[in-house]
Design an enzyme around this catalytic site. Structure first.
Site, mmCIF file in Angstrom:
data_model
loop_
_atom_site.group_PDB
_atom_site.id
_atom_site.type_symbol
_atom_site.label_atom_id
_atom_site.label_comp_id
_atom_site.label_asym_id
_atom_site.label_seq_id
_atom_site.Cartn_x
_atom_site.Cartn_y
_atom_site.Cartn_z
ATOM 1 N N ASP A 167 0.853 -1.191 0.000
ATOM 2 C CA ASP A 167 0.000 0.000 0.000
ATOM 3 C C ASP A 167 0.886 1.238 0.000
ATOM 4 O O ASP A 167 1.789 1.355 0.835
ATOM 5 C CB ASP A 167 -0.900 0.018 1.229
ATOM 6 C CG ASP A 167 -1.901 -1.134 1.245
ATOM 7 O OD1 ASP A 167 -1.991 -1.851 0.236
ATOM 8 O OD2 ASP A 167 -2.580 -1.295 2.273
ATOM 9 N N ASP B 103 -15.769 -3.474 -0.443
ATOM 10 C CA ASP B 103 -15.262 -3.222 0.905
ATOM 11 C C ASP B 103 -16.453 -3.030 1.831
ATOM 12 O O ASP B 103 -17.239 -2.097 1.661
ATOM 13 C CB ASP B 103 -14.373 -1.973 0.915
ATOM 14 C CG ASP B 103 -13.242 -2.067 -0.107
ATOM 15 O OD1 ASP B 103 -12.787 -3.189 -0.378
ATOM 16 O OD2 ASP B 103 -12.830 -1.011 -0.621
#
Length: 246
Positions: free
Chosen positions: A10, A135
């Site tokens: 990330d 998500d």
């Protein structure tokens, strides 16, 4: 697709970070060189890399694009499969990544706003290169870098995006993401049962047993971030655990 452990890289502000539940400023890990991190995962046995541009996801500006290109250029010759998400807001954004050698793009907010975008990308590049990220927080889908909640569930959206041409789904349980408190397998299992395309699980992996738990849901793989960066276990240990289970 056999079950696979996929390390996360990330990126935020040019660094490799791990956030708690996606909240900016909650970095529990911050490393200066994402390219070096990616190459280290490859050295430990990674076959797939999961690259997320957090600046793109949160701010809508894909400032980490040069780093992603660098990782692609260094890892693709080694046969590494690369999937990328974060800030992919348009057909052009996705096409640019696919054309530089990214194997699969991950769309979330853009897909939920315009489901036909998934159909168009699937027709142009093939469904196997198109992933939709779902998500979930409190049972509902979150969008815009997890800053807003929609009215839909993962099962509803998973079924719809399968029809639109998505080749895989990345399902992240935000309720457990980044907390290192273990996984809740039921939401993943429910989604796996609802669709006929592979589901990659994410969120909450803390131990090697968590990986086995998610494997047993029928998921095709698991993205692991914080547990690896905090050295709860090594990537090699995780891969060996899955291999021993076969």
């Amino acid at each position: 697709m056999s079950f696979e452990v996929i390390p996360a890289v990330d990126m935020k502000g040019g660094k490799c970070v791990q956030l708690v539940q996606g909240v900016p400023g909650s970095e529990m890990v911050s490393l200066d060189d994402p390219v070096e991190v990616a190459l280290d995962w490859v050295a430990q046995g990674a076959k797939t890399l999961h690259l997320i541009d957090l600046d793109g996801a949160i701010e809508g500006t894909r400032t980490n694009a040069p780093i992603i290109r660098n990782i692609v250029e260094k890892c693709k010759p080694q046969g590494i499969y690369i999937q990328v998400g974060g800030g992919i807001r348009s057909f052009e954004d996705a096409a640019t990544l696919l054309e530089i050698g990214v194997d699969r793009v991950i769309l979330s907010t853009a897909a939920l706003r315009d489901p036909e975008l998934i159909s168009r990308l699937s027709r142009e590049f093939g469904s196997d290169r198109i992933n939709v990220a779902l998500d979930s927080k409190n049972g509902k889908i979150s969008i815009e870098g997890w800053t807003k909640e929609s009215e839909h569930t993962a099962v509803e959206m998973g079924s719809m995006f399968e029809e639109k041409g998505a080749g895989t789904i990345l399902f992240t349980n935000i309720d457990t993401e980044g907390l290192l408190s273990g996984v809740d397998p039921k939401p993943t299992e429910d989604l796996v049962k609802a669709v006929n395309i592979p589901v990659i699980a994410s969120g909450g992996v803390t131990t090697l047993d968590d990986i086995i738990t998610l494997k047993n849901t029928g998921a095709s793989g698991v993205v692991v971030g914080s547990a690896l960066y905090k050295k709860n276990f090594t990537l090699t240990e995780a891969i060996n655990t899955i291999t021993d289970e076969i």
